[in-house]
Scaffold this motif. Structure first.
Motif, PDB file in Angstrom:
ATOM      1  N   ALA A 120      35.231  56.479  36.311  1.00 58.92           N
ATOM      2  CA  ALA A 120      34.934  57.549  35.343  1.00 58.92           C
ATOM      3  C   ALA A 120      33.655  58.243  35.776  1.00 58.92           C
ATOM      4  O   ALA A 120      32.799  57.636  36.426  1.00 58.92           O
ATOM      5  N   ALA A 121      33.554  59.505  35.440  1.00 57.45           N
ATOM      6  CA  ALA A 121      32.333  60.267  35.745  1.00 57.45           C
ATOM      7  C   ALA A 121      32.247  61.403  34.741  1.00 57.45           C
ATOM      8  O   ALA A 121      33.278  61.914  34.289  1.00 57.45           O
ATOM      9  N   GLY A 122      31.023  61.769  34.398  1.00 60.58           N
ATOM     10  CA  GLY A 122      30.900  62.868  33.452  1.00 60.58           C
ATOM     11  C   GLY A 122      29.466  63.296  33.242  1.00 60.58           C
ATOM     12  O   GLY A 122      28.534  62.767  33.874  1.00 60.58           O
ATOM     13  N   TYR A 123      29.318  64.270  32.380  1.00 61.86           N
ATOM     14  CA  TYR A 123      27.972  64.683  31.973  1.00 61.86           C
ATOM     15  C   TYR A 123      27.982  65.140  30.526  1.00 61.86           C
ATOM     16  O   TYR A 123      29.021  65.525  29.978  1.00 61.86           O
ATOM     17  N   PHE A 124      26.822  65.024  29.911  1.00 61.72           N
ATOM     18  CA  PHE A 124      26.553  65.675  28.635  1.00 61.72           C
ATOM     19  C   PHE A 124      25.676  66.867  28.961  1.00 61.72           C
ATOM     20  O   PHE A 124      24.749  66.763  29.774  1.00 61.72           O
ATOM     21  N   ILE A 125      25.972  67.996  28.352  1.00 66.19           N
ATOM     22  CA  ILE A 125      25.156  69.189  28.579  1.00 66.19           C
ATOM     23  C   ILE A 125      24.514  69.580  27.257  1.00 66.19           C
ATOM     24  O   ILE A 125      25.190  69.687  26.230  1.00 66.19           O
ATOM     25  N   TYR A 126      23.158  69.693  27.277  1.00 70.94           N
ATOM     26  CA  TYR A 126      22.422  70.074  26.075  1.00 70.94           C
ATOM     27  C   TYR A 126      21.985  71.524  26.264  1.00 70.94           C
ATOM     28  O   TYR A 126      20.968  71.795  26.907  1.00 70.94           O
ATOM     29  N   GLY A 127      22.793  72.428  25.772  1.00 69.05           N
ATOM     30  CA  GLY A 127      22.492  73.853  25.902  1.00 69.05           C
ATOM     31  C   GLY A 127      22.632  74.493  24.545  1.00 69.05           C
ATOM     32  O   GLY A 127      22.488  73.813  23.529  1.00 69.05           O
ATOM     33  N   PRO A 128      22.976  75.777  24.497  1.00 72.78           N
ATOM     34  CA  PRO A 128      23.222  76.394  23.187  1.00 72.78           C
ATOM     35  C   PRO A 128      24.232  75.562  22.384  1.00 72.78           C
ATOM     36  O   PRO A 128      24.144  75.468  21.176  1.00 72.78           O
ATOM     37  N   ILE A 147      23.867  62.772  33.359  1.00 73.18           N
ATOM     38  CA  ILE A 147      25.015  62.580  34.251  1.00 73.18           C
ATOM     39  C   ILE A 147      25.294  61.072  34.349  1.00 73.18           C
ATOM     40  O   ILE A 147      24.346  60.285  34.475  1.00 73.18           O
ATOM     41  N   PHE A 148      26.564  60.687  34.302  1.00 74.79           N
ATOM     42  CA  PHE A 148      26.872  59.258  34.421  1.00 74.79           C
ATOM     43  C   PHE A 148      28.081  59.006  35.318  1.00 74.79           C
ATOM     44  O   PHE A 148      28.930  59.880  35.503  1.00 74.79           O
ATOM     45  N   SER A 149      28.107  57.797  35.863  1.00 75.99           N
ATOM     46  CA  SER A 149      29.178  57.373  36.773  1.00 75.99           C
ATOM     47  C   SER A 149      29.514  55.926  36.419  1.00 75.99           C
ATOM     48  O   SER A 149      28.609  55.116  36.207  1.00 75.99           O
ATOM     49  N   ILE A 150      30.805  55.604  36.321  1.00 74.07           N
ATOM     50  CA  ILE A 150      31.192  54.224  36.007  1.00 74.07           C
ATOM     51  C   ILE A 150      32.067  53.669  37.129  1.00 74.07           C
ATOM     52  O   ILE A 150      33.011  54.331  37.581  1.00 74.07           O
ATOM     53  N   LEU A 151      31.713  52.474  37.586  1.00 75.09           N
ATOM     54  CA  LEU A 151      32.438  51.794  38.673  1.00 75.09           C
ATOM     55  C   LEU A 151      32.814  50.392  38.200  1.00 75.09           C
ATOM     56  O   LEU A 151      32.183  49.864  37.285  1.00 75.09           O
ATOM     57  N   PRO A 152      33.809  49.785  38.860  1.00 71.93           N
ATOM     58  CA  PRO A 152      34.053  48.372  38.557  1.00 71.93           C
ATOM     59  C   PRO A 152      32.866  47.564  39.081  1.00 71.93           C
ATOM     60  O   PRO A 152      32.412  47.810  40.195  1.00 71.93           O
ATOM     61  N   ALA A 153      32.347  46.626  38.290  1.00 74.80           N
ATOM     62  CA  ALA A 153      31.200  45.824  38.744  1.00 74.80           C
ATOM     63  C   ALA A 153      31.641  44.878  39.851  1.00 74.80           C
ATOM     64  O   ALA A 153      32.742  44.343  39.819  1.00 74.80           O
ATOM     65  N   LEU A 154      30.759  44.720  40.854  1.00 78.16           N
ATOM     66  CA  LEU A 154      30.963  43.677  41.862  1.00 78.16           C
ATOM     67  C   LEU A 154      29.957  42.567  41.560  1.00 78.16           C
ATOM     68  O   LEU A 154      29.119  42.707  40.652  1.00 78.16           O
ATOM     69  N   GLU A 155      29.993  41.478  42.315  1.00 78.61           N
ATOM     70  CA  GLU A 155      29.077  40.363  42.036  1.00 78.61           C
ATOM     71  C   GLU A 155      27.613  40.763  42.200  1.00 78.61           C
ATOM     72  O   GLU A 155      26.766  40.391  41.410  1.00 78.61           O
ATOM     73  N   GLY A 156      27.341  41.534  43.268  1.00 79.75           N
ATOM     74  CA  GLY A 156      25.951  41.905  43.540  1.00 79.75           C
ATOM     75  C   GLY A 156      25.557  43.171  42.800  1.00 79.75           C
ATOM     76  O   GLY A 156      26.377  44.087  42.649  1.00 79.75           O
ATOM     77  N   ALA A 157      24.293  43.209  42.346  1.00 84.94           N
ATOM     78  CA  ALA A 157      23.811  44.373  41.601  1.00 84.94           C
ATOM     79  C   ALA A 157      23.852  45.633  42.466  1.00 84.94           C
ATOM     80  O   ALA A 157      24.529  46.609  42.132  1.00 84.94           O
ATOM     81  N   ASP A 158      23.173  45.587  43.616  1.00 84.74           N
ATOM     82  CA  ASP A 158      23.106  46.789  44.455  1.00 84.74           C
ATOM     83  C   ASP A 158      24.464  47.143  45.046  1.00 84.74           C
ATOM     84  O   ASP A 158      24.857  48.302  45.093  1.00 84.74           O
ATOM     85  N   GLU A 159      25.200  46.101  45.498  1.00 81.22           N
ATOM     86  CA  GLU A 159      26.496  46.389  46.155  1.00 81.22           C
ATOM     87  C   GLU A 159      27.453  47.083  45.191  1.00 81.22           C
ATOM     88  O   GLU A 159      28.382  47.778  45.615  1.00 81.22           O
ATOM     89  N   SER A 193      28.121  58.414  24.049  1.00 83.49           N
ATOM     90  CA  SER A 193      28.263  59.602  23.190  1.00 83.49           C
ATOM     91  C   SER A 193      27.305  59.534  22.002  1.00 83.49           C
ATOM     92  O   SER A 193      26.739  60.553  21.597  1.00 83.49           O
ATOM     93  N   ARG A 194      27.131  58.327  21.448  1.00 82.02           N
ATOM     94  CA  ARG A 194      26.201  58.183  20.310  1.00 82.02           C
ATOM     95  C   ARG A 194      24.782  58.546  20.735  1.00 82.02           C
ATOM     96  O   ARG A 194      24.082  59.290  20.053  1.00 82.02           O
ATOM     97  N   VAL A 195      24.372  58.007  21.879  1.00 81.09           N
ATOM     98  CA  VAL A 195      22.998  58.284  22.342  1.00 81.09           C
ATOM     99  C   VAL A 195      22.846  59.773  22.653  1.00 81.09           C
ATOM    100  O   VAL A 195      21.852  60.410  22.279  1.00 81.09           O
ATOM    101  N   ALA A 196      23.841  60.349  23.330  1.00 83.49           N
ATOM    102  CA  ALA A 196      23.755  61.776  23.687  1.00 83.49           C
ATOM    103  C   ALA A 196      23.698  62.638  22.431  1.00 83.49           C
ATOM    104  O   ALA A 196      22.982  63.651  22.382  1.00 83.49           O
ATOM    105  N   SER A 197      24.439  62.243  21.415  1.00 87.97           N
ATOM    106  CA  SER A 197      24.431  63.005  20.168  1.00 87.97           C
ATOM    107  C   SER A 197      23.032  62.962  19.534  1.00 87.97           C
ATOM    108  O   SER A 197      22.510  63.989  19.070  1.00 87.97           O
ATOM    109  N   ASP A 198      22.410  61.779  19.536  1.00 88.38           N
ATOM    110  CA  ASP A 198      21.045  61.666  19.001  1.00 88.38           C
ATOM    111  C   ASP A 198      20.061  62.457  19.864  1.00 88.38           C
ATOM    112  O   ASP A 198      19.163  63.133  19.351  1.00 88.38           O
TER     113      ASP A 198
END
Ligand SMILES: O=P(O)(O)OC[C@H]1O[C@](O)(COP(=O)(O)O)[C@@H](O)[C@@H]1O
Ligand SMILES: [Mg+2]
Ligand SMILES: [Mg+2]
Length: 314
Positions: free
Chosen positions: A136-144, A113-125, A19-24
């Protein structure tokens, strides 16, 4: 910010950082050319897409804000491989730092757009799994206005950035996709490359009152997935970016991990439907980080109708 208890405790730190980054970013975007040439091409990403200055700027800002938030794996549209951030983190975060890049220069709505998953041991997996694993999933929208739309798996909530404080303030109740609408969104310039079911569905809409649907439709195409998703979450309708026969579009255009899966989770949580055409999108598993997939989402009745067109004999 969010009412107490809405954000699961282990997601508070990454949500605050995003949220901080999106606000900036909202401020940078609002200054447009006063900030520099945000829409200038600076290279191309692993997928061969042109990268704009703002794509790279946004990616660097999100990655830089995440250390210490519990995010172990960071996957971005703008980076070929997964980056490790907190080695003892329990989360994997996938992001399209700047969605709708072709609209930067023309002052039309863009997003993150962002998506959050539980981390597994492997990066790609950690990312090559069913979209149903998202926490969790969501988006920031920069419009009016700048807003955050997010789900933690129990409904979709909306927050508007107050330009006077830079903070996101919750507005309204849970978002629910309206059951009726006469709007469809598709890039119609690809008409001759679509498959028969998609062409038949749009043909029937275009026939309006005289066609089998016996009603007139309206069409929209913003060319920012975030903007289309926001409109459909607000007033219903259907979005289609199907596969087509252009070279490189055999699986459509949009990316599964950081575009389609998070939008599909939001849509389902708001009572809508998201598919690849024939199948529910969240049940699909990408075979690579930047894999593409056809995406159709919106009001259930409309999305189901497109699925039925796919099931119908040629
Ligand atoms: O230009 P097209 O083919 O209509 O594609 C538009 C689509 O491409 C995108 O801009 C792709 O996203 P990026 O800008 O993040 O690459 C979507 O937001 C949008 O739905
Ligand atoms: Mg995008
Ligand atoms: Mg992007």
């Amino acid at each position: 910010m969010a009412p107490a208890g809405m954000i699961p405790a282990h997601l508070e730190a990454p949500m605050q950082a995003l949220s901080r980054v999106a606000s900036d970013l909202a401020q940078t975007i609002a200054r447009g050319p006063l900030e520099g040439a945000l829409g200038v091409e600076v290279g191309s990403n692993s997928d061969g897409d042109n990268q704009k200055a703002l794509d790279v700027m946004a990616d660097e800002a999100f990655a830089a804000a995440l250390p210490g938030t519990g995010v172990r794996w960071y996957a971005s549209e703008e980076q070929e491989t997964v980056q490790e951030i907190d080695t003892d983190g329990a989360l994997a975060l996938a992001i399209d730092p700047l969605d709708g890049s072709s609209n930067i220069d023309v002052n039309v709505t863009i997003g993150t757009i962002f998506s959050i998953l539980p981390a597994l041991e492997g990066a790609d997996e950690s990312f090559l799994r069913s979209g149903r694993d998202q926490i969790a999933a969501g988006y920031f929208i920069y419009g009016p206005m700048t807003a955050l739309v997010v789900t933690f798996g129990d409904g979709v909530f909306s927050f508007v950035r107050d330009p006077q404080t830079g903070r996101f303030v919750q507005v309204g109740d849970r978002m629910k996709i309206p059951a009726t609408s006469s709007e469809f969104a598709i890039n119609a310039s690809n008409y001759h490359q679509w498959s028969k079911p998609v062409r038949a569905y749009i043909d029937d809409c275009l026939l309006g009152l005289e066609g089998p649907r016996a009603k007139n439709f309206n069409m929209r195409w913003v060319a920012s997935l975030v903007a289309e998703a926001h409109r459909i979450l607000t007033r219903g309708g259907i979005f289609l970016y199907p596969s087509d026969s252009r070279p490189g579009y055999e699986q459509g255009r949009l990316r599964m991990v950081y575009e389609c899966a998070p939008i599909a989770m939001l849509v389902e949580q708001a009572g809508g439907r998201a598919t690849t055409g024939p199948k529910p999108l969240l049940d699909q598993r990408p075979d690579q980080l930047h894999a593409r997939t056809p995406l159709i989402f919106g009001t259930p009745e409309k999305v189901d109708r497109v699925t039925a067109y796919h099931e119908r004999a040629e």
